[in-house]
Every structure is written in C-alpha cells, then in structure tokens.
Design a protein around this motif. Sequence first.
Motif, PDB file in Angstrom:
ATOM      1  N   GLY A   1      -0.837 -12.178  -9.465  1.00  0.00           N
ATOM      2  CA  GLY A   1      -0.753 -10.948  -8.786  1.00  0.00           C
ATOM      3  C   GLY A   1       0.379 -10.890  -8.287  1.00  0.00           C
ATOM      4  N   TYR A   2       1.684 -11.183  -8.568  1.00  0.00           N
ATOM      5  CA  TYR A   2       3.050 -10.889  -8.241  1.00  0.00           C
ATOM      6  C   TYR A   2       3.214  -9.580  -7.865  1.00  0.00           C
ATOM      7  CZ  TYR A   2       7.929 -10.987  -7.871  1.00  0.00           C
ATOM      8  OH  TYR A   2       9.413 -10.679  -7.312  1.00  0.00           O
ATOM      9  N   THR A   3       3.686  -9.167  -6.934  1.00  0.00           N
ATOM     10  CA  THR A   3       4.356  -7.894  -6.557  1.00  0.00           C
ATOM     11  C   THR A   3       5.636  -8.220  -5.767  1.00  0.00           C
ATOM     12  OG1 THR A   3       4.461  -5.909  -5.446  1.00  0.00           O
ATOM     13  CG2 THR A   3       2.594  -7.435  -4.748  1.00  0.00           C
ATOM     14  N   PRO A   4       6.717  -7.655  -5.996  1.00  0.00           N
ATOM     15  CA  PRO A   4       8.118  -8.064  -5.245  1.00  0.00           C
ATOM     16  C   PRO A   4       7.923  -7.581  -3.565  1.00  0.00           C
ATOM     17  CG  PRO A   4       8.587  -6.620  -6.924  1.00  0.00           C
ATOM     18  CD  PRO A   4       7.279  -6.503  -7.081  1.00  0.00           C
ATOM     19  N   ASN A   5       7.306  -6.730  -3.746  1.00  0.00           N
ATOM     20  CA  ASN A   5       7.129  -6.093  -1.929  1.00  0.00           C
ATOM     21  C   ASN A   5       5.768  -5.875  -1.539  1.00  0.00           C
ATOM     22  OD1 ASN A   5       7.330  -4.269  -4.006  1.00  0.00           O
ATOM     23  ND2 ASN A   5       7.871  -2.703  -2.291  1.00  0.00           N
ATOM     24  N   PRO A   6       4.854  -6.965  -1.300  1.00  0.00           N
ATOM     25  CA  PRO A   6       3.516  -6.390  -1.308  1.00  0.00           C
ATOM     26  C   PRO A   6       3.310  -5.917   0.131  1.00  0.00           C
ATOM     27  CG  PRO A   6       3.863  -8.698  -0.605  1.00  0.00           C
ATOM     28  CD  PRO A   6       5.386  -8.079  -1.414  1.00  0.00           C
ATOM     29  N   SER A   7       2.401  -4.828   0.355  1.00  0.00           N
ATOM     30  CA  SER A   7       2.047  -4.282   1.737  1.00  0.00           C
ATOM     31  C   SER A   7       1.395  -5.144   2.290  1.00  0.00           C
ATOM     32  CB  SER A   7       1.423  -2.968   1.563  1.00  0.00           C
ATOM     33  OG  SER A   7       0.149  -3.169   0.906  1.00  0.00           O
ATOM     34  N   GLY A   8       1.239  -4.906   3.916  1.00  0.00           N
ATOM     35  CA  GLY A   8       0.134  -5.723   4.536  1.00  0.00           C
ATOM     36  C   GLY A   8      -1.199  -5.972   3.738  1.00  0.00           C
ATOM     37  N   LEU A   9      -1.899  -4.535   3.500  1.00  0.00           N
ATOM     38  CA  LEU A   9      -2.931  -4.575   2.979  1.00  0.00           C
ATOM     39  C   LEU A   9      -3.329  -5.340   1.631  1.00  0.00           C
ATOM     40  CD1 LEU A   9      -5.863  -3.067   3.277  1.00  0.00           C
ATOM     41  CD2 LEU A   9      -4.650  -1.275   1.246  1.00  0.00           C
ATOM     42  N   GLN A  10      -2.177  -5.328   0.950  1.00  0.00           N
ATOM     43  CA  GLN A  10      -2.312  -6.349  -0.329  1.00  0.00           C
ATOM     44  C   GLN A  10      -2.533  -7.854  -0.155  1.00  0.00           C
ATOM     45  OE1 GLN A  10       1.159  -4.034  -2.518  1.00  0.00           O
ATOM     46  NE2 GLN A  10      -0.385  -4.193  -4.093  1.00  0.00           N
ATOM     47  N   ALA A  11      -1.532  -8.009   0.874  1.00  0.00           N
ATOM     48  CA  ALA A  11      -1.552  -9.510   1.375  1.00  0.00           C
ATOM     49  C   ALA A  11      -2.829  -9.948   1.791  1.00  0.00           C
ATOM     50  CB  ALA A  11      -0.541  -9.592   2.157  1.00  0.00           C
ATOM     51  N   LEU A  12      -3.481  -9.067   2.721  1.00  0.00           N
ATOM     52  CA  LEU A  12      -4.825  -9.469   3.224  1.00  0.00           C
ATOM     53  C   LEU A  12      -5.916  -9.466   1.878  1.00  0.00           C
ATOM     54  CD1 LEU A  12      -5.956  -9.335   6.138  1.00  0.00           C
ATOM     55  CD2 LEU A  12      -6.818  -6.978   5.610  1.00  0.00           C
TER      56      LEU A  12
END
Lengths: 265, 118
Positions: A236-247
Amino acid sequence: MIASAIIVFREALEAALVIGIVLGATRGIKGRKTAVAWGVGSGVLGALIVAALMGRIAQAVSGTGQALFEAAVLFTAVAMLGWHCVWMSRHGKKLAQDLKNLGGDVTKGLKPVNALYAAAALAVMREGSEIVLFLYGLAASGAGVKSLLLGGLIGLLAGAAAGAVLYMGLVRIPVRLFFRVTGWMIILLAAGMASQAAAFLNQADWLPAIKDSLWDTSWLISAESVLGTLLKTLVGYTPNPSGLQALFYAGTIALISSLTKLAQE
Amino acid sequence: MKLSLNKGSWAAVLLLASPLSAADLPVFRIAIKDHKFSPRTLTVPSGQKFKLIVSNEDAEPAEFESFVLHREQVIVGKSQGTVFLGPLKTGSYEFFDDFHSTVRGTIEAAAPASAEKK
C-alpha cells in the motif's frame, strides 16, 4: 506498441501480484488451482462488463459513481482478505502440520479459499477494466490493432511473470514461517486496498482528507516508478499519504490482527 | 469511566461528520480535447474545497489521475467526471491522463485574492 505494453504491464502487475500472494497463501489447500482459474476467469469477465458500463457507473451519484464503485470493490476485497486471515488463525497450524508431513495438497475446506479468490477476482476486474478501456481507446483512435494487441500481450506477460516470481519466492519460505509471512502479506495487501478505498471516498467527498499529505517520499520512490507500483500493491505504498489514508491503513491492520487474535482463543 | 471530550473536540467531530453541501462549492472545469488538457494550468483558490468537472470531449476514454492529489477518475469518451478537491495548500499540483501519460497539466492553488485577479 510500447505505450500499450507499459500501461498494460502496470495494471497487469497489480493484479498478478495479488494472484501470486493468494496462490502462495493457499499453499497446501486442495483445489486452489481450479479456484484461481475461476477467480481470474470471472475477474476478466467482470472487467469486460465494468468497462462496458463505465460510462453509466461514472454518471451515477452526481458524477462520483466511479469513485464510489472503486471504493466498494476495494472494501469488499479487504473484507474477503480479512476473513481469510481469521480462518487461517484457526486452521493455519493444522495446515502447516499437514504440509510438513505430507507435502502435497492435503486440506479440504475450500470455503475460505473462495474468499481469497474472490479478492483476486476483484483485483483482476478492477485493473482489467482499465486495460480494456485503454486498449479500446487506442484502437478507436486508429492505432494499428496488431501492434496494440502485441504490446498488450507483452505487458500482460511481463506482469504475469512478476506475479509468478513472487509466487515462486513465497513457496520457498520454510513451512514453519510460511503462514506467518503470507498472513502478514495479506494483511498489508488489505491495508493498502483500504487506504486506496479511503482516497476514493475522499475524491467523492464522502470523507475528509484530515490532512492532505502527512509526508512526502516521492524523492525516494516515486509513485510512477515500477518499484512504486510494486510497493503500492504489496504494502500500500504511497509517497504522500493523506491523514485519512493513514487512518484506514493502520485501522485495517489493527482490526484484522485483533480479529485473528480473538479467533485463536 | 467518563467520556472526557471537551467542547472543542466535539465541534471538531461534528465538523468532520457534517456533510458539506456540495451545491455551495465553487466549480472548476477542465476539458480534454485532442488529447490535451484545457486549460493546461488551472488556477484555484487555496484553502477552499471545490468541485472539479473534467469533461472528455474526445471519443476515446481517458483517466484523469494525480498521484500528489490521490485522484483517479476514468472518463469514457464524450462524457464527464466529477472530482472533489481541496482545501489545497498554496502550490502547484500535477495531474495527467493515465491512458496517455505524456498528456499533463497542473493545478495552481493560489491565495484567494490573487486567484480572483486573473
């Protein structure tokens, strides 16, 4: 030809990695090869249907239909993967034991395998529908059909090869570690899908991003690179995750691992 | 155990949960024509949510995608897709057509005053 090879490769890679993990994780379970064939076959069929209906899907829910559809498909896959993990926590020990003693395909219970293959079918459907739309577009714009198909075929084979390499690597893992490793791979796969689904819900304005970008590692591994695509699917790598994605990412890991703990008792 | 959320955090929870009415959001448009984005650079006010309508005027499908903005929207030929964005920080954000990856464009988020000037 090269353009079609590259795009088809990228989409096929994502689906092939999911299939590789799923095939690996069901090592020792009887009937898994038939199940994978069904999974891929129904995924391809689903891809054609989704591609044909994409215009209508996109128009639904005041133009946000596609994002909501993607999110729903991804969440369904997450649920299927989670269910498998819970089942494995109950039966994994026995499976590992059988595998050690007998080596071949030994265990019957095909039910949870079906959940896993449903997840693979959904991955094929999602990525496949994009391949279909893309190739259709190129064909419609007058590109040579022959070179198009050749490019597509090369891309598809290259993607499938990557999935096969992953699978062959997985089955080399010693049996005693095997189910722990594949179990974690499935959890990370599910977490990555949940994070993607969350981004789609944000795109459709159903959930706030919380924070646009927690950090940015695109200087290290860009999302456009092959390594970036590989890691995106696997963990699930993304270079710039949003807070929502991290949650959603962390939440999925927490939820599945605590459910498996509960199921063990 | 007593729930100890103060007023401020309740307000934050409500704010997060309340469906922001999409009708009130500013609308911006980007067209895809002859495999080019028009405009190639879209200026939007920073710090404000908005609705972006991407219309594909070509006959072939396209995919409006941006890694930095986490957006992926397939738009079949002669149709349009809706993407919600923002609030964005001041800066520039690249997007592209995933089906024709050389076709690129940028969203420039600028402080509202300078955005209005254009």
